[in-house]
Design a protein around this motif. Sequence first.
Motif, PDB file in Angstrom:
ATOM      1  N   PHE A  84     -16.457  13.046  -1.362  1.00 28.27           N
ATOM      2  CA  PHE A  84     -17.622  12.942  -0.478  1.00 28.27           C
ATOM      3  C   PHE A  84     -18.958  12.929  -1.235  1.00 28.27           C
ATOM      4  O   PHE A  84     -19.806  12.061  -1.020  1.00 28.27           O
ATOM      5  CB  PHE A  84     -17.592  14.070   0.560  1.00 28.27           C
ATOM      6  N   HIS A 111     -35.250  11.948  18.092  1.00 27.27           N
ATOM      7  CA  HIS A 111     -33.822  12.249  18.016  1.00 27.27           C
ATOM      8  C   HIS A 111     -33.377  13.217  19.111  1.00 27.27           C
ATOM      9  O   HIS A 111     -32.220  13.218  19.507  1.00 27.27           O
ATOM     10  CB  HIS A 111     -33.473  12.779  16.629  1.00 27.27           C
ATOM     11  N   LYS A 143     -21.449   9.724  -0.974  1.00 26.71           N
ATOM     12  CA  LYS A 143     -22.705   9.788  -0.215  1.00 26.71           C
ATOM     13  C   LYS A 143     -23.913   9.600  -1.125  1.00 26.71           C
ATOM     14  O   LYS A 143     -24.977   9.225  -0.660  1.00 26.71           O
ATOM     15  CB  LYS A 143     -22.789  11.087   0.590  1.00 26.71           C
ATOM     16  N   ARG A 149     -26.925  20.887   2.658  1.00 27.17           N
ATOM     17  CA  ARG A 149     -26.251  20.462   3.886  1.00 27.17           C
ATOM     18  C   ARG A 149     -26.866  21.234   5.041  1.00 27.17           C
ATOM     19  O   ARG A 149     -26.244  22.144   5.607  1.00 27.17           O
ATOM     20  CB  ARG A 149     -24.748  20.723   3.777  1.00 27.17           C
ATOM     21  N   TYR A 174     -26.199  21.311  10.776  1.00 21.96           N
ATOM     22  CA  TYR A 174     -24.946  20.750  10.280  1.00 21.96           C
ATOM     23  C   TYR A 174     -23.876  21.824  10.549  1.00 21.96           C
ATOM     24  O   TYR A 174     -24.169  22.966  10.867  1.00 21.96           O
ATOM     25  CB  TYR A 174     -24.979  20.565   8.770  1.00 21.96           C
ATOM     26  N   LEU A 187     -31.019  10.122   8.026  1.00 27.64           N
ATOM     27  CA  LEU A 187     -29.646  10.372   8.455  1.00 27.64           C
ATOM     28  C   LEU A 187     -28.806  10.669   7.219  1.00 27.64           C
ATOM     29  O   LEU A 187     -28.971  10.039   6.177  1.00 27.64           O
ATOM     30  CB  LEU A 187     -29.097   9.149   9.200  1.00 27.64           C
ATOM     31  N   ASP A 188     -27.931  11.632   7.369  1.00 25.61           N
ATOM     32  CA  ASP A 188     -27.121  12.113   6.261  1.00 25.61           C
ATOM     33  C   ASP A 188     -25.683  12.172   6.793  1.00 25.61           C
ATOM     34  O   ASP A 188     -25.463  12.661   7.902  1.00 25.61           O
ATOM     35  CB  ASP A 188     -27.635  13.525   5.902  1.00 25.61           C
ATOM     36  N   PRO A 189     -24.722  11.665   6.038  1.00 23.78           N
ATOM     37  CA  PRO A 189     -23.356  11.610   6.584  1.00 23.78           C
ATOM     38  C   PRO A 189     -22.810  12.989   6.971  1.00 23.78           C
ATOM     39  O   PRO A 189     -23.081  13.980   6.307  1.00 23.78           O
ATOM     40  CB  PRO A 189     -22.537  10.993   5.449  1.00 23.78           C
ATOM     41  N   THR A 190     -22.029  13.016   8.042  1.00 28.20           N
ATOM     42  CA  THR A 190     -21.488  14.273   8.552  1.00 28.20           C
ATOM     43  C   THR A 190     -20.498  14.910   7.586  1.00 28.20           C
ATOM     44  O   THR A 190     -20.397  16.122   7.517  1.00 28.20           O
ATOM     45  CB  THR A 190     -20.846  14.034   9.932  1.00 28.20           C
ATOM     46  N   GLY A 191     -19.749  14.106   6.839  1.00 33.07           N
ATOM     47  CA  GLY A 191     -18.838  14.691   5.859  1.00 33.07           C
ATOM     48  C   GLY A 191     -17.480  14.020   5.864  1.00 33.07           C
ATOM     49  O   GLY A 191     -17.373  12.807   5.715  1.00 33.07           O
TER      50      GLY A 191
END
Lengths: 503, 287
Positions: B59, A493, B63, A460, A481, B143-147
């Motif tokens: 999650f 971006h 994901k 993450r 993050y 892009l990676d999901p925020t959570g």
Amino acid sequence: MSNTTETKETPYKPTSPNSKLDFASIWEYAPAPESNDHVEIAERYELFIDGKFVKPSKGRYFKSTNPATKEEITEFAEATQADVDKAVKSARKAFNGEWSTLAPKTRGKYLYRIARMLQERAREFAVLESMDGGKPIRESRDVDVPLAAAHFFYYAGWADKLDYAFPGKKPEPIGVCGQIIPWNFPLLMLAWKIAPALACGNTVVLKPAETTSLTALKFAELVKDAGVPAGVVNIVTGAGQTGAEIVNHKDIDKVAFTGSTGVGKLIQKSLAGTDKKFTLELGGKGALIVFEDAPIDQAVEGIINAIFFNQGHVCCAGSRLLVQEGVVDLVVQKLKDRMETLIVGDPLDKNTDIGAINSGQQFDTINSFLEIGVEEGADVYQSKCSIPENGYFIRPTLLTNVAQSNRVVQEEIFGPVLTVQTFRTADEAIDKANNTPYGLAGGVWTDKGSKIFKVGAGLRSGVVWANTYNKFDPTSPFGGYKESGVGREGGLHGLAAYVNLKK
Amino acid sequence: MEHLEVLKTYKIYVGGNFPRTESGRYYKVYDSEKELLANACLCSRKDVRNAVKTARGAFGGWKSRSAYNRGQILYRIAEMMESRRAEFESQLSKIGFTATEASADVNASIDRLIYYAGWTDKYQQVFGSVNPVASAHFNFSILDPTGVVGIFAPENSPLLGLVSVVAPVIAGGNTCVVLASEMYPLPSIIFAEVLNSSDVPGGVVNILTGKKEELAEHFSSHVDVNAMMYSDKLSAEMKKLIDENASTSVKRVIKKPVEDWYHEKAQDPYFIIDVQETKTTWHPVGF
């Protein structure tokens, strides 16, 4: 032939895999200082507002010292509320006036000019950066300054191509941007902030860190030389209070901050309830995951670069080593051997690997973390190199025998201090890597491609360096993050931070 | 034959189950004639915490689903909604929608799900990038999901508005805890029943009912909520409260002001990428 015989008699051959890298007994490095004869440092620097250098309204100045010698090198003006207000007004006037009427390509051409002028004056900027901030000249010369110029070059080209950046939307400039940057990469962070802001048509009020304002003021000279319209770039110097005046100014439309997570949270809080936009680039506690199948020598080089680059004053520093159990002894031994070869000393010496800690305050912070580490039960290992008597220097340091919950593992030390932990399975490594409030960067070393993707997907963090570390490029988005920040800088971006999207 | 209508108990939706609020509290929900429709759960701080824990647990799995699979599941939600349209229409009619309006609302909701179902395997291509760095590295951004995302569903669009904020969040691989429209919570629970029969793993969407005034504090101060999202105009105090609490864990607060959920501006891929993190990966290139 005789050479070969001599080599055999040497107890350690530096390049053989299981020996110490005992360079010192084979040869010694002569000093190789970069000359600073050609750089001019004024006795005092004023604020840069509305295209002019102006005295601070309260007439107060603060000293700036060279952390490698503790000698005062110049003094900077302290901007107070009235000065910040003046800077914001000048930025507003420029935003509403000349700057917004320029053709986008002309805006871009100003940025190209800046990029070129930075390249022309690269050596001067590099020397100043090392004198003011303590970083090794090799890094300021090969990393900070070239990347800063490259950043302007990259975003210059975006100025007239923004319509292609956001599918289905029409980007518009936000307005006046308040930008606050840290002391670890002073000129580079300035470039990260100013280049995209200007490319998107905004105007800026930027505050450099109080210990490293020199290159920002030199940059102001360059902005003037480049003929950038007055008020587009304003530079105000000062400490935290000056930053707070920028953040809280009613006519600031956007705040961009790079610095500690603690201050970032304060800024986010003070913007609560307003419609000001913000991006935050905050702290980190990057994990370096080394698998048994990794090319160990490469990994060790990567670890060295991950934690000792810029004295460890890097928000994305790889400060937590996670080694798979089977190779921990080998990795730690090789790491210690390699640490012995690092040269800590004069930032202006081209042989120096690790320069001076940026300030007395940071020097104390790092040392207090070392004490905390000892209290928590860690074993401390420091290389045995000599360090200069004056100035703020800390030897490269390993902390072994640490636990995930230790403060030295959870909190950002921002110095040349690496903690070492082990893991057995990939899942355990990912869990440990993610088990801090941060999420800025992480590293993975393995020879297996599929493992890189699997572990990388599990991390993450905004950046994953696989079989490398601490690489930067203007085209490459950077940011965190979780508590490492909001938004990205760099690349396509990075534009999003400086536009409002309309349909 | 006489038949006494069996009234439905509307509970909340957490972890794929329909529990009552742990607090045992309720509030009365009325139809447009001010007649009692149901007793809805008046959720508490503890309900928020339970839901967040469940959302966090779901999650990793959600994901990791393939984009194709997430698209199929969103499409499945639309299918199930189509088959339950009579119940949605009937419920919407009770709270003041005309028959035409109710039907249009369900149609638009179904279409919105299909719109985002189609985006699941495309937004990466449109918004990700391969970055031409100057050194010998291959570098790309995905892009990676925020959570875990906390969502305040629109107050005045209890079905279409709800679907419009939930679909993009889960299409992108996030999980969420939704606070339904306070005055019209019942469509959200029927929607939960649709989710429950649509292959959406338990915990991906959790739906609570209750008072924003009470729960805003708990949503926004929970450190395991990565982002807060709302589209209504909140009071200045509540807006400030959410922002302030968010700052304690650098939570993202996403404000998407939408007044008309039928408008074309009420759907676009930016609803997805607002709750995405950009992740950039480097690898050396060489022999």
